[in-house]
Design a protein around this motif. Structure first.
Motif, PDB file in Angstrom:
ATOM      1  N   MET A  59       0.847  -1.164   0.000  1.00 32.69           N
ATOM      2  CA  MET A  59       0.000   0.000   0.000  1.00 32.69           C
ATOM      3  C   MET A  59       0.894   1.229   0.000  1.00 32.69           C
ATOM      4  O   MET A  59       1.850   1.298   0.755  1.00 32.69           O
ATOM      5  CB  MET A  59      -0.872  -0.044   1.252  1.00 32.69           C
ATOM      6  CG  MET A  59      -2.091   0.723   1.072  1.00 32.69           C
ATOM      7  SD  MET A  59      -3.474   0.111   2.023  1.00 32.69           S
ATOM      8  CE  MET A  59      -3.241   0.722   3.574  1.00 32.69           C
ATOM      9  N   PHE A  70       1.290   5.324   0.568  1.00 34.21           N
ATOM     10  CA  PHE A  70       0.642   6.489   1.162  1.00 34.21           C
ATOM     11  C   PHE A  70       1.110   7.774   0.509  1.00 34.21           C
ATOM     12  O   PHE A  70       0.567   8.822   0.777  1.00 34.21           O
ATOM     13  CB  PHE A  70       0.938   6.546   2.677  1.00 34.21           C
ATOM     14  CG  PHE A  70       0.292   5.421   3.426  1.00 34.21           C
ATOM     15  CD1 PHE A  70      -1.069   5.408   3.628  1.00 34.21           C
ATOM     16  CD2 PHE A  70       1.035   4.365   3.905  1.00 34.21           C
ATOM     17  CE1 PHE A  70      -1.667   4.366   4.315  1.00 34.21           C
ATOM     18  CE2 PHE A  70       0.446   3.329   4.585  1.00 34.21           C
ATOM     19  CZ  PHE A  70      -0.913   3.330   4.794  1.00 34.21           C
ATOM     20  N   ASP A  76      -4.799   4.110  -5.339  1.00 34.35           N
ATOM     21  CA  ASP A  76      -5.038   2.798  -4.754  1.00 34.35           C
ATOM     22  C   ASP A  76      -6.342   2.793  -3.966  1.00 34.35           C
ATOM     23  O   ASP A  76      -6.684   3.769  -3.308  1.00 34.35           O
ATOM     24  CB  ASP A  76      -3.897   2.411  -3.812  1.00 34.35           C
ATOM     25  CG  ASP A  76      -2.577   2.258  -4.531  1.00 34.35           C
ATOM     26  OD1 ASP A  76      -1.553   2.428  -3.858  1.00 34.35           O
ATOM     27  OD2 ASP A  76      -2.596   1.960  -5.731  1.00 34.35           O
ATOM     28  N   ASN A 103      -8.472   1.367  -0.873  1.00 41.08           N
ATOM     29  CA  ASN A 103      -8.213   0.797   0.439  1.00 41.08           C
ATOM     30  C   ASN A 103      -9.252  -0.290   0.708  1.00 41.08           C
ATOM     31  O   ASN A 103     -10.428   0.000   0.930  1.00 41.08           O
ATOM     32  CB  ASN A 103      -8.279   1.895   1.498  1.00 41.08           C
ATOM     33  CG  ASN A 103      -7.836   1.404   2.844  1.00 41.08           C
ATOM     34  OD1 ASN A 103      -7.426   0.252   2.983  1.00 41.08           O
ATOM     35  ND2 ASN A 103      -7.905   2.278   3.839  1.00 41.08           N
ATOM     36  N   THR A 104      -8.841  -1.568   0.675  1.00 40.82           N
ATOM     37  CA  THR A 104      -9.761  -2.700   0.863  1.00 40.82           C
ATOM     38  C   THR A 104      -9.775  -3.222   2.287  1.00 40.82           C
ATOM     39  O   THR A 104     -10.483  -4.179   2.576  1.00 40.82           O
ATOM     40  CB  THR A 104      -9.377  -3.843  -0.087  1.00 40.82           C
ATOM     41  OG1 THR A 104      -8.038  -4.238   0.181  1.00 40.82           O
ATOM     42  CG2 THR A 104      -9.541  -3.420  -1.544  1.00 40.82           C
ATOM     43  N   THR A 105      -9.030  -2.627   3.174  1.00 35.88           N
ATOM     44  CA  THR A 105      -8.964  -3.103   4.551  1.00 35.88           C
ATOM     45  C   THR A 105     -10.326  -3.078   5.240  1.00 35.88           C
ATOM     46  O   THR A 105     -10.705  -4.075   5.877  1.00 35.88           O
ATOM     47  CB  THR A 105      -7.931  -2.284   5.346  1.00 35.88           C
ATOM     48  OG1 THR A 105      -6.676  -2.333   4.668  1.00 35.88           O
ATOM     49  CG2 THR A 105      -7.757  -2.838   6.750  1.00 35.88           C
TER      50      THR A 105
END
Length: 138
Positions: A1, A3, A16, A18-20
């Motif tokens: 990931m 930032f 990107d 964020n799939t968290t």
């Protein structure tokens, strides 16, 4: 990931996804499913009795009532006089039948309403109108 950093172009949007949070929600749902799935199964084993019985076909009796263009009523294909319909409805109402009413286009509405009222007075509450789909030949 990634930032990004403060030195890179400043106002560029992050590309990107964020799939968290999605993974967290799915794991919580999986844990809930794993915990509750055994509860769907009957917890107490019961040895039910075995009997041999015939299956009941509980089909209701159907009265086919047709009214032709001349106003003559036909009870299941048999011509009946209007005065005898009340007695037939009263006799059949104990069996709780369904009344399928077919009326010719040329029949006066008064005749159809009279038959419906007689059926309702005798306790027949399931009344259906039988029609022909539009565009279908006679």
């Amino acid at each position: 990931m990634s930032f990004g950093s403060f030195n890179e172009g400043g106002d560029t949007p992050m590309a990107d996804i964020n799939t968290t949070p999605l993974v967290d929600v799915m794991l919580v749902l999986l844990v809930i499913f794993i915990i509750t799935a055994p509860l769907f199964h009957q917890a107490i084993p019961i040895d039910l009795p075995r009997v041999s019985a015939t299956k009941l076909d509980d089909k209701p009796e159907v009265i086919q009532l047709a009214i032709n263009a001349d106003g003559i009523a036909y009870w299941n294909g048999e011509a009946v006089h209007r005065d005898s319909l009340d007695a037939r409805f009263a006799e059949a109402s104990a069996r709780q039948p369904e009344l399928h009413l077919r009326a010719d286009r040329q029949v006066r509405y008064e005749a159809v309403a009279d038959v419906m009222a007689a059926a309702q007075r005798s306790g027949i509450v399931k009344i259906a109108f039988v029609t022909q789909p539009k565009g279908e030949a006679k």
